[in-house]
Design an enzyme around this catalytic site. Structure first.
Site, PDB file in Angstrom:
ATOM      1  N   HIS A 119       0.804  -1.215   0.000  1.00 11.88           N
ATOM      2  CA  HIS A 119       0.000   0.000   0.000  1.00 11.88           C
ATOM      3  C   HIS A 119       0.841   1.271   0.000  1.00 11.88           C
ATOM      4  CE1 HIS A 119       0.431  -0.238   4.502  1.00 11.88           C
ATOM      5  NE2 HIS A 119       0.462   1.066   4.371  1.00 11.88           N
ATOM      6  N   ASP A 149       0.223  -7.731   1.531  1.00 19.23           N
ATOM      7  CA  ASP A 149       0.542  -6.304   1.576  1.00 19.23           C
ATOM      8  C   ASP A 149       2.043  -6.081   1.517  1.00 19.23           C
ATOM      9  OD1 ASP A 149       0.100  -3.585   1.639  1.00 19.23           O
ATOM     10  OD2 ASP A 149       0.017  -3.481   3.825  1.00 19.23           O
ATOM     11  N   GLY A 221       3.361   6.620   7.727  1.00 14.87           N
ATOM     12  CA  GLY A 221       4.759   6.856   7.389  1.00 14.87           C
ATOM     13  C   GLY A 221       5.668   5.757   7.904  1.00 14.87           C
ATOM     14  N   ASN A 222       5.221   5.031   8.947  1.00 20.30           N
ATOM     15  CA  ASN A 222       5.958   3.863   9.442  1.00 20.30           C
ATOM     16  C   ASN A 222       5.745   2.642   8.561  1.00 20.30           C
ATOM     17  OD1 ASN A 222       5.637   5.110  12.617  1.00 20.30           O
ATOM     18  ND2 ASN A 222       7.549   4.084  12.059  1.00 20.30           N
ATOM     19  N   SER A 223       4.679   2.636   7.771  1.00 20.78           N
ATOM     20  CA  SER A 223       4.328   1.449   6.990  1.00 20.78           C
ATOM     21  C   SER A 223       5.497   0.993   6.131  1.00 20.78           C
ATOM     22  CB  SER A 223       3.126   1.751   6.086  1.00 20.78           C
ATOM     23  OG  SER A 223       1.975   1.971   6.840  1.00 20.78           O
ATOM     24  N   LEU A 278      -6.355 -25.272  -0.092  1.00 21.21           N
ATOM     25  CA  LEU A 278      -7.069 -26.477   0.321  1.00 21.21           C
ATOM     26  C   LEU A 278      -8.445 -26.564  -0.338  1.00 21.21           C
ATOM     27  CD1 LEU A 278      -6.581 -28.896   2.177  1.00 21.21           C
ATOM     28  CD2 LEU A 278      -7.645 -27.609   4.040  1.00 21.21           C
ATOM     29  N   GLY A 279      -9.108 -25.417  -0.481  1.00 20.74           N
ATOM     30  CA  GLY A 279     -10.407 -25.403  -1.135  1.00 20.74           C
ATOM     31  C   GLY A 279     -11.573 -25.679  -0.214  1.00 20.74           C
ATOM     32  N   VAL A 280     -11.537 -25.080   0.994  1.00 23.91           N
ATOM     33  CA  VAL A 280     -12.648 -25.249   1.924  1.00 23.91           C
ATOM     34  C   VAL A 280     -13.033 -23.884   2.482  1.00 23.91           C
ATOM     35  CG1 VAL A 280     -12.044 -27.601   2.607  1.00 23.91           C
ATOM     36  CG2 VAL A 280     -11.090 -25.658   3.873  1.00 23.91           C
ATOM     37  N   LEU A 281     -14.283 -23.762   2.888  1.00 22.12           N
ATOM     38  CA  LEU A 281     -14.729 -22.616   3.665  1.00 22.12           C
ATOM     39  C   LEU A 281     -14.866 -23.072   5.108  1.00 22.12           C
ATOM     40  CD1 LEU A 281     -17.450 -21.052   1.327  1.00 22.12           C
ATOM     41  CD2 LEU A 281     -15.064 -20.369   1.610  1.00 22.12           C
ATOM     42  N   ILE A 282     -14.262 -22.319   6.017  1.00 24.54           N
ATOM     43  CA  ILE A 282     -14.210 -22.756   7.415  1.00 24.54           C
ATOM     44  C   ILE A 282     -14.853 -21.714   8.314  1.00 24.54           C
ATOM     45  CG2 ILE A 282     -12.154 -24.176   7.118  1.00 24.54           C
ATOM     46  CD1 ILE A 282     -10.497 -21.853   8.180  1.00 24.54           C
TER      47      ILE A 282
END
Length: 477
Positions: A119, A149, A221-223, A278-282
């Site tokens: 960002h 990020d 500014g620290n990012s 993996l292909g799962v919703l948890i």
């Protein structure tokens, strides 16, 4: 003649002596306490040279119209007209001057690779890197990874470039002293210190980064700047803060250096980042769910859905399974699982311990590659009849057969969820929405009407049916 002692003549002596002794003890204790506090001066001197200030310039969008009023005329107008004709969200008065921003970073190799946050440089047309010896070098973006990020830059100079020492983040513990060097609000090479508050934090917007939480003062500014341990090694990249004021409030987050260096090496060597999938919703296992599934306490990641043609489906994982461990590492919270899977090389086998029907089982899964977009297994285009774009999800009319099976008068079927309010609220593909903001949703038209009138200053309730079970979620449009 012997002088006689008069009562009370020297009664003050014991009190004075006691006071002197107490003062000496206090001074000694304060001196000992001062000696026990860490001294950062030597560490800062050793490591400041490899920390850089990053400034970016972004050209204004030529597609935006210029305001028909001058700045002086705008200042004399009511706030509403100022926002409409000159605000950042206005169709007029897009920034006529190039937009400038600042951040921090650090040099990780002698050939000029610099790490910072995505960002910090996102959308920049020009990036300048300034060292603490006042050298200014133009930087090239080698690659970025929005999911973590992170951005990798490259600078070149005839003179040698200083380099930070890279540490390890795997062994960090809460309570350890750490310090940061960065440029908050443009004040170059500002040093702040604190302790590690927690590790393995999961944030709503980041599923694949187990953040380090600290109380080190981090501000705009620290990012992108480094987080050091007391050996002068970088153990994290300062990335985000939790705030209600826009400034530091005692809670800041850093990307663990182990994850950051993994991303760096992939961008440097391959040009992109491949994560395990993996292909799962948890979902989280709360106390009630733990009891119903036969667990003695809440733990693990409950699989709510297995995506078609995914590694999980091919391995035989099912909805209702609870993942208790991954490659021997215990899963205490559902948020522990995505970073573990993401760090696994694509094509490697992973061993999962699951709870199914009250019995523990071990399943081997060949890890796939995470699609480029969240939910990329869904249709890429917007489904026909879709609605609710501002909420970050697509919906379609509820099929009559499904409505009959669920025994409900109507609703809408969620066919896709991207990043946005819906995803953060916990809405997932194949959920059925029957109520939004306490208003019934019977079909696509009523859903559209309710969405148009949603407030933007408060949370709203959403009633969904998932796997035949109704539940309420909270969403912020």
């Amino acid at each position: 003649m012997t002088r006689q002692f008069q009562p009370g003549q020297r009664a003050w002596l014991p009190s004075v002596l006691l006071l002197l002794v107490a003062s000496l003890l206090t001074l000694t204790a304060q001196s000992a306490a001062a000696r026990s506090l860490p001294d950062f001066t030597g560490l800062v001197e050793e490591n400041s040279a490899a920390v850089v200030n990053i400034s970016t310039v972004s050209e204004p969008d030529p597609r935006r119209q210029q305001s028909p009023f001058s700045d002086r005329e705008l200042e004399q107008m009511p706030d509403f007209f100022q926002r409409f004709f000159g605000g950042p969200q206005s169709p007029y008065g897009g920034p006529s001057q190039p937009r400038r921003s600042m951040g921090s970073g650090f040099i990780v190799s002698e050939d000029g690779y610099v790490l910072t946050n995505n960002h910090v440089v996102e959308g920049a047309d020009e990036i300048m890197v300034r060292l603490n010896d006042r050298r200014e070098l133009q930087a090239e973006v080698i690659g970025t990874d929005p999911r973590s990020d992170m951005a990798v830059l490259k600078i070149e100079d005839e003179e040698p470039l200083p380099v930070v020492k890279i540490g390890e983040s795997s062994g960090l513990k809460p309570g350890q002293w750490v310090f940061a060097i960065g440029s908050p609000f443009g004040f170059d090479y500002t040093v702040t210190s604190g302790i590690i508050s927690a590790i393995g934090r999961s944030l709503p917007s980041e599923n694949y980064v187990p953040f380090i939480q600290t109380d080190v003062a981090i501000n705009p500014g620290n990012s992108g700047g480094p987080l050091f341990n007391m050996d002068g090694e970088v153990i994290g990249i300062n990335s985000q803060i939790y705030t209600r004021s826009g400034g530091f409030m005692g809670v800041s987050f850093a990307i663990p250096i182990d994850d950051a260096m993994n991303v760096f090496r992939q961008i440097r060597d391959e040009g992109s980042v491949a994560r395990g999938w993996l292909g799962v919703l948890i979902q989280e296992v709360n106390r009630d769910l733990a009891e119903s599934f036969g667990l003695s306490r809440p733990r693990g990641a409950l699989i709510a859905e297995v995506m078609p043609d995914s590694p999980a489906q091919q391995a035989g994982l099912e909805a209702g399974d609870i993942v208790l461990s991954y490659e021997g590492e215990s899963i205490e919270r559902s948020s522990d699982l995505p970073p573990m899977v993401g760090r696994t090389p694509v094509g490697d086998d992973a061993e999962l311990t699951i709870l199914r029907q009250g019995e523990r089982q071990t399943i081997d899964v060949e890890i796939g590659r995470l699609p480029e977009e969240e939910g990329a297994d869904d249709s890429r285009g917007e489904p026909s009849g879709s609605a609710g774009g501002p909420l970050g999800m697509q919906v379609e009319p509820l099929p009559d057969q499904l409505a009959s099976r669920l025994d409900i008068p109507g609703g809408v079927l969620v066919t896709g969820v991207g990043r946005g309010p819906a995803f953060q609220a916990g809405i997932r593909r194949n959920d059925v929405i029957t109520e939004l903001n306490r208003q019934l949703v019977t079909n696509l038209e009523t859903f559209r009407d309710v969405v148009k009138d949603l407030p933007d200053d408060r949370a709203v309730s959403v009633r969904i049916i998932r796997e035949g079970r109704a539940t309420y979620l909270v969403m912020r449009p």
